[in-house]
Design an enzyme around this catalytic site. Structure first.
Site, PDB file in Angstrom:
ATOM      1  N   THR A  64       0.798  -1.231   0.000  1.00  0.00           N
ATOM      2  CA  THR A  64       0.000   0.000   0.000  1.00  0.00           C
ATOM      3  C   THR A  64       0.824   1.270   0.000  1.00  0.00           C
ATOM      4  OG1 THR A  64      -0.113  -0.223   2.383  1.00  0.00           O
ATOM      5  CG2 THR A  64      -2.005  -0.994   1.128  1.00  0.00           C
ATOM      6  N   LYS A  99       6.929  -6.921  13.211  1.00  0.00           N
ATOM      7  CA  LYS A  99       5.697  -6.138  13.220  1.00  0.00           C
ATOM      8  C   LYS A  99       4.950  -6.477  14.500  1.00  0.00           C
ATOM      9  CE  LYS A  99       1.731  -4.837  10.389  1.00  0.00           C
ATOM     10  NZ  LYS A  99       0.951  -5.054   9.172  1.00  0.00           N
ATOM     11  N   THR A 159       3.306  -4.429   4.507  1.00  0.00           N
ATOM     12  CA  THR A 159       3.961  -4.438   5.818  1.00  0.00           C
ATOM     13  C   THR A 159       3.868  -5.768   6.559  1.00  0.00           C
ATOM     14  OG1 THR A 159       1.953  -3.545   6.796  1.00  0.00           O
ATOM     15  CG2 THR A 159       3.691  -1.983   6.224  1.00  0.00           C
ATOM     16  N   ASP A 160       2.885  -6.616   6.188  1.00  0.00           N
ATOM     17  CA  ASP A 160       2.662  -7.815   7.006  1.00  0.00           C
ATOM     18  C   ASP A 160       3.901  -8.701   7.094  1.00  0.00           C
ATOM     19  OD1 ASP A 160       0.171  -6.955   7.451  1.00  0.00           O
ATOM     20  OD2 ASP A 160      -0.875  -8.667   6.567  1.00  0.00           O
TER      21      ASP A 160
END
Lengths: 658, 462
Positions: free
Chosen positions: B108, B263, B184-185
């Site tokens: 994203t 994360k 980002t995951d």
């Protein structure tokens, strides 16, 4: 300056020239002449336990300095769904504001600061909003789509408000006309601003995310009073459900105004409907005045595309003006510039609003767009001249200023903001040749407004990719429709039929007292007396006594039922009311003791009248039947109240002294 | 144009209704329904939504859905297709600024709306990026290449290898720094794998993503991109770094080692944290400020070593109380060669699964112990059970993060099967995936509500 030009006389002359009429004297013909047109966006907070998209409690507020943490954000414009950047978005980005959010753990979570995606919509809020949608005769949508509406002023940390349409094309019936409604939406409320100084704006997040509805009307209103009437109507309608919040800030309206040839300008956040007439009147004339000013400018300037400002940085050793704001600017190391506005003589002092000249529109924009705090400029047409002969000679060294034709602005600010400031001045002046700028304006109690920001368009809508559409089934809508209250226009007709005095209607509707009066009447109360008790007596009590925490209007109905059951007569209720209002827990018998009420039968009263009558005969110096009646009535009245109807009492007294 | 393009996303009954009344997507329609009249532009519908509603944009810009069962009549009175594109502007070339290459992998970081799913899809060319974040042109000269477009969770061995090779190519071509836009995951998985696959880096390789898509005004994408470009172009840290927000506020970014980052929150902007150590550096649009003193410095040579190996026969087992041995047996029977066990406390599993571990060991499966506690070292000498397990062939992996253990074992088994070789690869750190010491400030999970913490948060934004 030695010339004869007096800015204030020019202000008055232009006011006359454009045909300004004060509101008190204005007639419908005046409004027709300038093409008054206005529409409303009425916001109303819903009475729910929790916020709209998270599970924080709604309606818990805190002071500016009661916060647990602060978060900083900057807003960037993004593309709308239709692939365009929005005008306001770009303007807000130009201002490069640092936005600070103050967070209190009691009423805000990570959703408010956009660190957690939305939870499912609050169904309690959705159902209240749907009820009002049905009540306002809207066409209810089949599926609710959460939309993001961009706000780059920072009032919402995400940079957009989650909002959704529930109905389109409704209507309300005013006294003399039907006003059409465009749409009703449910949305999350925004942050409350704490301060906005320079490039830093501070908000608190307590109100953020509370459920709100917005009812939007067509611009069907043709005079200021009609706007207020429509606004009151919508607010009363919302309140008639008993499921909306009341009090400071729970209902707010934006008022759109334009004049013939003008532009839709939005007056934001009008806190009281009483302000509406003056605000809309002044805004319409402001636009009318800007258009006449445009005609004047077009007469003077042939090639408007070529028109531009001329500016020069002033040498601070040379420019010795000692106006306090200039001294402040010098002390802070600001740059000071002079700007020559060619052919603008008499324009800066052109009538704009009562006691406001056109120059203020430039100053407002310097504050909002270039972030230069006010006072941020002086000019050649101020009511009290600040620029001196010496100043003009300094300015003339750098600029081709012609004092017969031109106008001068001297402004100041931090070096980083100068480029934006110059652009802002030129932009506003060039707009003066074209039209009334599309903008939102902030309102003041005195009926005037100032520039707030450029009016956003439909380009700032974007589907919320975090939410799924919510279908509204026929069964659900039908169920909600079963419990809606009567229309406000029906209630007004009922008040008239009951013979309730007209001066109570505003109060009765604003407090949503109709259902209580109706209940009292159904219990056997006299309609007119019940209306007066609520409309006059309760209003008085509210203004003079402190309301107890547990007090509800239903308690008054119980009081009326108690009086009816005991065959107590008015105005006993009126006397009990302050007690009931302050001590709703107290039983009614105790209330009667507090107000020193004692039960007397008719016979008791007649014998007392006889005793009083003979007392008067002994004491009286001038014993006429009228004096006697009055004296006896005065003595017996306090004892008789509640026990007997007062007109009956009077005939009793008259009969017994015959 | 194919017929179906006129009805984007519509299916079943709603598609039938549009066809029946001859109304297309992007057509301006007037509808008469049992709930009144509606006017607006017909929009595409997300293909995951039901076939009972038609979406339209009304004049005020809002979207609404119409229940097809209420439609009495409908007609198209106009047609205007929206053209959704981020304005493309030529990314300006500035003499003297560093050359940075941006690889796109999806995610994203820069995105636009996808009507089919209602979600966002990436936008990417330098021109588009410049249109959205013009400040980038003050930082570097930019070149971009979209290597693939997958969601973060769909990254896998094939993508890792392709990416490593592309990095090698680009370094040999003389680039000053590389930025990789990434969902980002699994950003930290890629951070680890690139550290192992791209060794002896002469320039920074910076992984960047965003927690809020760039279609939102408050997105962290623009600032993250600027931070990443600044790092890639100007910093002297020649390592694989993850560049994401330090605090949730728009203040500064942190540069984390690809092997020590994780994360830690599903949605916070400041979700990435270095575990068991401090980040390498802080970054703002003005520049990079190192926190650690010892890092690999930028060099002028191009002697990068690319080791693009990855075995897909490695798995992870997250231990839970009551785990049965058949879980391990099933993994071994399925042909897996390596297992990263994520154990409790100092590195434990219950005795009930011992037989399965013995069988796995006998079958030649490589087993390494990591920790559910995330922070701290595996210590299997303290209790007998730990010693038992080591005797059964489980090797403690120090303070290697579980995901990093998985990535490293996959990478090691992509090169050799020999237990000693594998063990050597696993336990010899390439870039701090195991550290010799944990500094005191390597574990800071403060507890809200405690007065001194509240005081700190109020005064210093986190």
């Amino acid at each position: 300056m030695k010339n004869q030009f007096d800015p204030y006389s020019n202000y008055l002359a232009t006011m006359k020239k454009i045909g300004y009429v004060p509101r008190k004297e204005a007639t419908q013909d005046d409004y027709n002449r300038i093409g008054f047109m206005s529409g409303l966006e009425v916001h109303q907070q819903l009475l729910t336990k929790k916020k709209l998209f998270c599970h924080c409690p709604a309606g818990i507020f805190h002071g500016d300095d009661e916060y647990d943490a602060e978060v900083i954000r900057h807003m960037r414009p993004t593309l709308s769904e239709l692939g365009e950047y929005d005008g306001t978005a770009l303007m807000e980005f130009k201002t490069k504001k640092e936005i600070v959010y103050r967070i209190n753990n009691e009423n805000a979570c990570t959703y408010e600061v956009d660190d957690t995606p939305p939870f499912l919509i609050n169904r309690e809020a959705l159902d209240i909003a749907l009820e009002i949608t049905i009540l306002s005769k809207f066409n209810v949508v089949g599926e609710v789509h959460i939309t993001r509406k961009q706000y780059l002023d920072g009032s919402i940390p995400t940079g957009f408000q989650r909002t959704a349409i529930l109905g389109v094309e409704g209507e309300i019936q005013l006294k003399n006309k039907v006003v059409r409604l465009i749409q009703l939406s449910i949305e999350e409320d925004s942050c409350r601003e704490i301060s906005d100084i320079g490039h830093r704006r501070i908000y608190k997040t307590d109100r953020l995310g509370m459920p709100l509805i917005e009812t939007v009307t067509y611009p069907d209103m043709v005079n200021p009073d009609e706007v207020k009437e429509a606004c009151d109507y919508i607010r009363f309608l919302n309140r008639s459900t008993g499921k909306v919040r009341t009090g400071m800030g729970a209902g707010r309206e934006d008022v759109n105004v334009s004049c013939k040839g003008g532009t839709r300008v939005e007056i934001k956040g009008v806190a009281h409907t009483n302000w509406i007439p003056e605000l809309t009147h002044n805004e319409c004339y402001r636009q009318w005045s800007l258009l006449r000013m445009k005609d004047e400018l077009l007469n003077r300037v042939k090639d408007i595309d070529a028109w531009k400002i001329e500016y020069a940085y002033l040498d601070l050793n040379e420019f010795t003006n000692n106006y306090p704001a200039i001294k402040y600017a010098k002390d802070n190391g600001y740059k000071i510039l002079a700007v020559n506005l060619k052919d603008f003589k008499g324009i800066l002092s052109w009538f704009n609003q009562p006691d406001i000249m056109f120059a203020q529109e430039i100053s407002d924009r310097l504050k909002v767009i270039a972030c230069i705090e006010k006072p941020n400029m002086i000019h050649s047409e101020m009511k009290e001249q600040v620029l001196t002969e010496a100043d003009y000679s300094v300015i003339k060294k750098h600029l081709s200023f012609n004092d017969e034709k031109d106008a001068i602005i001297v402004f100041w600010g931090p070096e980083a903001d100068i480029a934006c400031a110059l652009e802002t001045i030129e932009e506003r002046c060039k707009m003066a040749f074209q039209c009334v700028p599309n903008e939102t304006r902030k309102s003041f109690e005195n009926g005037t407004t100032i520039f707030e920001r450029v009016l956003p368009g439909a380009d700032r809508m974007y589907p919320d990719t975090d939410s799924m559409p919510i279908p509204l089934t026929k069964e659900h809508i039908d169920n909600l429709g079963k419990n809606i209250p009567d229309d406000i226009s029906d209630r007004l007709a009922q008040f008239i039929a009951w013979g309730i005095p007209e001066d109570t209607y505003h109060y009765l509707l604003s407090k949503n007292l109709f259902p209580y009066i109706k209940q009292a009447i159904e219990s056997g109360a006299d309609p007119k007396k019940a209306g007066v008790l609520f409309g006059h007596n309760l209003k008085f009590v509210e203004g003079h006594y402190n309301q107890a925490k547990g007090f509800t209007y239903a308690r008054i109905v119980e009081m009326i039922q108690f009086c009816l059951k005991n065959n107590f007569q008015s105005p006993l209720g009126e006397m009990m009311l302050p007690e009931v209002y302050q001590y709703p827990e107290k039983d009614f018998e105790s209330v009667l003791k507090t107000i020193n009420f004692k039960k007397y039968s008719k016979e008791d009263l007649i014998s007392k009248i006889k005793v009083l009558s003979s007392e008067f005969d002994k004491e009286a110096r001038v014993n006429t039947p009228k004096n006697k009646t009055d004296w006896v009535m005065g003595k017996i009245r306090p004892l008789a109240i509640g026990n007997i109807n007062l007109s009956e009492l009077k005939s009793l007294v008259e009969n017994s002294i015959k | 144009m194919e017929n179906t393009d006129f009805f984007q996303g519509y299916k079943g009954r709603s598609l039938d209704v549009l066809k029946k009344f001859n109304v297309r997507v992007w057509g301006q329609a007037e509808m008469n329904t049992t709930r009144g009249e509606f006017k607006g532009t017909i929009l595409p519908r997300s293909s995951n939504d039901d076939d009972e509603h038609i979406v339209m944009k009304v004049i005020t810009g809002y979207n609404i859905g119409i229940d097809i069962n209420t439609i009495i009549d409908m007609k198209e009175v106009g047609y205007k297709k929206a053209n959704y594109a981020i304005p493309e502007k030529q990314f300006p070339y500035t003499e003297g600024l560093p050359h940075v290459k941006l690889f796109g992998t999806g995610g994203t970081i820069a995105s636009r709306l996808d009507y089919r799913t209602g979600a966002v899809i990436p936008a990417f060319s330098p021109g588009e990026l410049y249109g959205a974040v013009p400040e980038l042109a003050d930082i570097c000269n930019l070149d971009t290449e979209k290597i693939f477009a997958v969601f973060s969770e769909n990254m896998g061995p094939q993508q890792y290898i392709e990416l490593a090779k592309a990095i090698g190519r680009e370094i040999e071509n003389g680039i000053d720094g590389i930025v990789i836009g990434h969902g980002t995951d699994t950003l930290h998985h890629t951070g680890a794998v690139l550290t192992f696959m791209c060794q002896n880096l002469p320039v920074p390789v910076v992984l960047v993503g965003s927690q809020r898509s760039s279609d939102r005004p408050s997105s962290d994408a623009a600032l993250n991109l600027q931070h990443a470009m600044k790092t890639a172009g100007t910093s002297d840290i020649a390592e694989v770094l993850v560049c994401m927000f330090g605090p949730t506020s728009d203040e500064y970014g942190l540069l984390h080692k690809g092997t020590r980052v994780r994360k830690m929150h599903s949605s916070y902007r400041s979700t990435f944290r270095t575990i068991g150590d401090t980040p390498v550096a802080m970054v703002t649009t003005k520049g990079v400020t190192p926190i650690k003193k010892d890092y690999n410095k930028r060099r002028n040579d191009r002697n990068v070593i690319i080791k693009p190996y990855f075995s897909d026969k490695v798995t992870m087992v997250y231990y839970y109380t009551g785990m049965k041995p058949d879980v391990i047996d099933a993994i071994v029977d399925a042909g897996y060669k390596g297992i990263i066990i994520v154990g409790t406390g100092l590195g434990h599993v219950n005795k009930e699964i011992y037989p399965a571990i013995r069988r796995a060991h006998a079958a030649g499966v490589h087993m390494y112990m990591t920790l559910q506690t995330i922070w701290g070292y595996v210590q299997m000498y303290v209790y007998d059970t730990g010693r038992d397990m080591m005797a059964m062939g489980i090797i403690p992996a120090g303070n290697m993060l579980p995901e990093v253990g998985y990535i490293k074992l996959s990478w090691a088994l992509g090169q050799t099967d020999d237990p000693e070789e594998v063990k050597k690869l696993m336990l010899t750190p390439i870039n701090d995936e195991i550290t010799e010491r944990e500094p005191y400030n390597g574990y800071l999970v403060y507890q809200g509500g405690v007065p001194e913490v509240e005081d700190f948060i109020r005064k210093v934004r986190k």
